[in-house]
Motif scaffolding. Sequence first.
Motif, PDB file in Angstrom:
ATOM      1  N   ALA A 151      26.786  -1.822 -24.587  1.00 19.89           N
ATOM      2  CA  ALA A 151      27.574  -2.462 -23.535  1.00 19.89           C
ATOM      3  C   ALA A 151      29.002  -1.931 -23.622  1.00 19.89           C
ATOM      4  O   ALA A 151      29.405  -1.363 -24.637  1.00 19.89           O
ATOM      5  N   VAL A 152      29.751  -2.114 -22.547  1.00 21.69           N
ATOM      6  CA  VAL A 152      31.121  -1.597 -22.480  1.00 21.69           C
ATOM      7  C   VAL A 152      32.060  -2.683 -21.981  1.00 21.69           C
ATOM      8  O   VAL A 152      31.770  -3.377 -20.998  1.00 21.69           O
ATOM      9  N   ILE A 153      33.173  -2.849 -22.698  1.00 23.89           N
ATOM     10  CA  ILE A 153      34.285  -3.667 -22.208  1.00 23.89           C
ATOM     11  C   ILE A 153      35.320  -2.687 -21.683  1.00 23.89           C
ATOM     12  O   ILE A 153      35.861  -1.881 -22.450  1.00 23.89           O
ATOM     13  N   TYR A 154      35.571  -2.741 -20.387  1.00 25.68           N
ATOM     14  CA  TYR A 154      36.480  -1.770 -19.774  1.00 25.68           C
ATOM     15  C   TYR A 154      37.803  -2.437 -19.447  1.00 25.68           C
ATOM     16  O   TYR A 154      37.852  -3.414 -18.684  1.00 25.68           O
ATOM     17  N   LEU A 155      38.889  -1.929 -20.029  1.00 23.78           N
ATOM     18  CA  LEU A 155      40.217  -2.508 -19.841  1.00 23.78           C
ATOM     19  C   LEU A 155      40.969  -1.805 -18.718  1.00 23.78           C
ATOM     20  O   LEU A 155      40.918  -0.575 -18.602  1.00 23.78           O
ATOM     21  N   MET A 156      41.661  -2.592 -17.913  1.00 20.25           N
ATOM     22  CA  MET A 156      42.503  -2.030 -16.859  1.00 20.25           C
ATOM     23  C   MET A 156      43.730  -2.912 -16.691  1.00 20.25           C
ATOM     24  O   MET A 156      43.664  -4.137 -16.844  1.00 20.25           O
TER      25      MET A 156
ATOM     26  N   ASN B 131      25.649  -4.068 -18.021  1.00 21.72           N
ATOM     27  CA  ASN B 131      26.219  -4.069 -19.368  1.00 21.72           C
ATOM     28  C   ASN B 131      27.675  -3.616 -19.384  1.00 21.72           C
ATOM     29  O   ASN B 131      28.151  -3.054 -20.362  1.00 21.72           O
ATOM     30  N   ALA B 132      28.395  -3.865 -18.296  1.00 21.57           N
ATOM     31  CA  ALA B 132      29.820  -3.549 -18.229  1.00 21.57           C
ATOM     32  C   ALA B 132      30.603  -4.799 -17.839  1.00 21.57           C
ATOM     33  O   ALA B 132      30.223  -5.523 -16.911  1.00 21.57           O
ATOM     34  N   LEU B 133      31.681  -5.050 -18.577  1.00 28.32           N
ATOM     35  CA  LEU B 133      32.568  -6.176 -18.295  1.00 28.32           C
ATOM     36  C   LEU B 133      33.984  -5.638 -18.195  1.00 28.32           C
ATOM     37  O   LEU B 133      34.425  -4.881 -19.057  1.00 28.32           O
TER      38      LEU B 133
ATOM     39  N   ASN C  56      34.358  -2.859  -4.181  1.00 30.47           N
ATOM     40  CA  ASN C  56      34.237  -1.618  -4.950  1.00 30.47           C
ATOM     41  C   ASN C  56      33.904  -1.878  -6.413  1.00 30.47           C
ATOM     42  O   ASN C  56      33.183  -1.105  -7.043  1.00 30.47           O
ATOM     43  N   LEU C  57      34.422  -2.991  -6.953  1.00 32.06           N
ATOM     44  CA  LEU C  57      34.235  -3.275  -8.374  1.00 32.06           C
ATOM     45  C   LEU C  57      33.012  -4.134  -8.648  1.00 32.06           C
ATOM     46  O   LEU C  57      32.367  -3.969  -9.699  1.00 32.06           O
ATOM     47  N   LYS C  58      32.664  -5.033  -7.764  1.00 26.76           N
ATOM     48  CA  LYS C  58      31.568  -5.972  -8.011  1.00 26.76           C
ATOM     49  C   LYS C  58      30.260  -5.283  -8.382  1.00 26.76           C
ATOM     50  O   LYS C  58      29.553  -5.742  -9.289  1.00 26.76           O
ATOM     51  N   PRO C  59      29.888  -4.163  -7.737  1.00 31.49           N
ATOM     52  CA  PRO C  59      28.625  -3.515  -8.130  1.00 31.49           C
ATOM     53  C   PRO C  59      28.700  -2.825  -9.488  1.00 31.49           C
ATOM     54  O   PRO C  59      27.682  -2.354  -9.982  1.00 31.49           O
ATOM     55  N   LEU C  60      29.881  -2.748 -10.090  1.00 33.23           N
ATOM     56  CA  LEU C  60      30.060  -1.930 -11.284  1.00 33.23           C
ATOM     57  C   LEU C  60      30.291  -2.731 -12.558  1.00 33.23           C
ATOM     58  O   LEU C  60      30.208  -2.174 -13.653  1.00 33.23           O
ATOM     59  N   ALA C  61      30.602  -4.015 -12.451  1.00 30.60           N
ATOM     60  CA  ALA C  61      30.879  -4.828 -13.633  1.00 30.60           C
ATOM     61  C   ALA C  61      30.441  -6.264 -13.379  1.00 30.60           C
ATOM     62  O   ALA C  61      30.461  -6.739 -12.239  1.00 30.60           O
ATOM     63  N   LEU C  62      30.069  -6.937 -14.460  1.00 31.06           N
ATOM     64  CA  LEU C  62      29.578  -8.301 -14.334  1.00 31.06           C
ATOM     65  C   LEU C  62      30.681  -9.308 -14.045  1.00 31.06           C
ATOM     66  O   LEU C  62      30.414 -10.425 -13.628  1.00 31.06           O
ATOM     67  N   GLY C  63      31.916  -8.942 -14.283  1.00 33.49           N
ATOM     68  CA  GLY C  63      33.020  -9.849 -14.026  1.00 33.49           C
ATOM     69  C   GLY C  63      34.321  -9.255 -14.515  1.00 33.49           C
ATOM     70  O   GLY C  63      34.356  -8.155 -15.075  1.00 33.49           O
ATOM     71  N   VAL C  64      35.409  -9.995 -14.291  1.00 30.22           N
ATOM     72  CA  VAL C  64      36.738  -9.572 -14.724  1.00 30.22           C
ATOM     73  C   VAL C  64      37.391 -10.749 -15.451  1.00 30.22           C
ATOM     74  O   VAL C  64      37.474 -11.852 -14.905  1.00 30.22           O
TER      75      VAL C  64
ATOM     76  N   LEU D 190      27.122 -13.015 -21.766  1.00 26.50           N
ATOM     77  CA  LEU D 190      26.568 -11.897 -21.000  1.00 26.50           C
ATOM     78  C   LEU D 190      25.887 -10.848 -21.874  1.00 26.50           C
ATOM     79  O   LEU D 190      24.933 -10.204 -21.429  1.00 26.50           O
ATOM     80  N   PHE D 191      26.368 -10.659 -23.097  1.00 27.29           N
ATOM     81  CA  PHE D 191      25.871  -9.567 -23.925  1.00 27.29           C
ATOM     82  C   PHE D 191      25.113 -10.035 -25.164  1.00 27.29           C
ATOM     83  O   PHE D 191      23.980  -9.620 -25.394  1.00 27.29           O
ATOM     84  N   GLN D 192      25.734 -10.902 -25.972  1.00 30.12           N
ATOM     85  CA  GLN D 192      25.105 -11.260 -27.236  1.00 30.12           C
ATOM     86  C   GLN D 192      23.810 -12.040 -27.056  1.00 30.12           C
ATOM     87  O   GLN D 192      22.862 -11.845 -27.808  1.00 30.12           O
ATOM     88  N   THR D 193      23.748 -12.918 -26.065  1.00 32.78           N
ATOM     89  CA  THR D 193      22.506 -13.656 -25.832  1.00 32.78           C
ATOM     90  C   THR D 193      21.430 -12.762 -25.222  1.00 32.78           C
ATOM     91  O   THR D 193      20.271 -13.152 -25.177  1.00 32.78           O
ATOM     92  N   ARG D 194      21.826 -11.585 -24.765  1.00 37.66           N
ATOM     93  CA  ARG D 194      20.884 -10.633 -24.185  1.00 37.66           C
ATOM     94  C   ARG D 194      20.798  -9.376 -25.048  1.00 37.66           C
ATOM     95  O   ARG D 194      20.423  -8.316 -24.593  1.00 37.66           O
ATOM     96  N   ALA D 195      21.172  -9.510 -26.304  1.00 33.77           N
ATOM     97  CA  ALA D 195      21.272  -8.350 -27.188  1.00 33.77           C
ATOM     98  C   ALA D 195      19.949  -7.609 -27.311  1.00 33.77           C
ATOM     99  O   ALA D 195      19.910  -6.369 -27.278  1.00 33.77           O
TER     100      ALA D 195
END
Length: 497
Positions: free
Chosen positions: A176-181, A207-209, A241-249, A355-360
Amino acid sequence: MNGAEPPGAGLIEETAALFQTAKEVFRNDPAATAILSELEARLSGPLRIAVAGMVKAGKSTLLNAIIGEEIAPTDAGECTRIVTWYRFGTTPRVTLIPKLGDPRALPVTREDGRLVFSLGGSEPEDVERLVVDWPAPGLQELTLIDTPGIASLSQDVSGRSTAFLLPENAPSAADAVIYLMRHLHASDVNFLESFKDKAAGGSGTVNALAVLSRADEIGAGRIDSLISAAVIADRYSRDENLKPLALGVVPVAGLLAQSARTMRQAEYRAMGLLAGMERPERERTLLSADRFVRAVEPAGIDPESRASLVNRFGLFGIRLGVALIRGGLDDPTALAHELARRSGLGQLLQTISALFQTRADALKARAAVVGLEALLQNAGHHAATPLATAMERLQSGAHEFRELKLLAQLRTGGVVLGPELATEAERLVGGRGTAPAMRLGLPPDPSGEAINEAARAGLDRWRIIAENPLTDPSSLDACRVVIRSCEGMLAAIPASR
């Protein structure tokens, strides 16, 4: 698992059995066997989460906050140009893995409480990665991977992150990826777009947040900065533009989060002295970082301590800490916890868990299957056909994979459902978190009876939708996945049925 586990063997066990078959098929191919062993190891190891983002997005700072210790270098030194793995180990150890040659241990040294790396004469471009083993509780269930800044002025540095996160003909080493902006930029969208994959019936969407880092800067360091940042993060999360690419912000004041987790007694004392000043004088002193560092009042805070306080907490953190002390928080531990909570770190950790650990298991198995799929495509082995068939059966039959596929389709507009139904379907398949309460939209810690009632209502509703002749035929498979998720929640509480 995730509250919707299919009967029989678990997904990890089924995937491990597939790899045993693969090892038999490729038993005479040493290179393929090595790849299979590496992929198989992912199934039993902790979830791997990469922290990515543009230069100066605050990746290392946020990573330190998540770990709870200052072990990732946050300066612009040579080690920030290298992919660095942080994993749990009972003994502190730093290992350099070169592109050529054998791994070697690096000295473990700390200065002013921070871990300091020295490459021992190696050039960053000759290093494949650094591996830091550290006895931090936060690393027991997660392996965190710090990546160099994307869109760096150095194409070589930027290329290291891209090659790691987006390798050719292989799965990403991260689950999974945590993407910072710092704000939503075209470069951020472009990277997340490229991170999407079509393998294993899925997409990077699942798997992107995204994290709105340095959120305190949005409000110019005001105490209510995180409120403004939360509004902007919510708007970004709904951006087409972002919604299809990450589970949330999620908005996070990374610097405050890091420093709150490592707060020192002297820092609490300095904030206490500031809290004791008269309001007009205190506000003038904290008007800017330069004014605060140059000030002589209150007595008892020397210039070096003032500069350190600004560097570690920023004006936002200092102002917030002083306000909390004046509000009655007179215990340093309680203050540190409250600062960490208000930094947004708590919300981020909860989101990562939901989002990630419970779906590990599903994310790890998915990455392993993607790797196996790439190996089969490149091998051309005549005995691999039955293996490919077994892998396809696993991908199509495992409910966890079907949930991931549907979740990606729902967020990218690939399912013909109305907005209300699409939102409900996304929630029921775990798009907000895989715990039954999150899937069903219930308050935390619901009773078995409440889960039973809500899950049964959802099951009945989606059965009616599936049987409705007006339902678009292309949406029937989506309905079946949602129905199976509801059935899984009911099966997990047999005593309430």
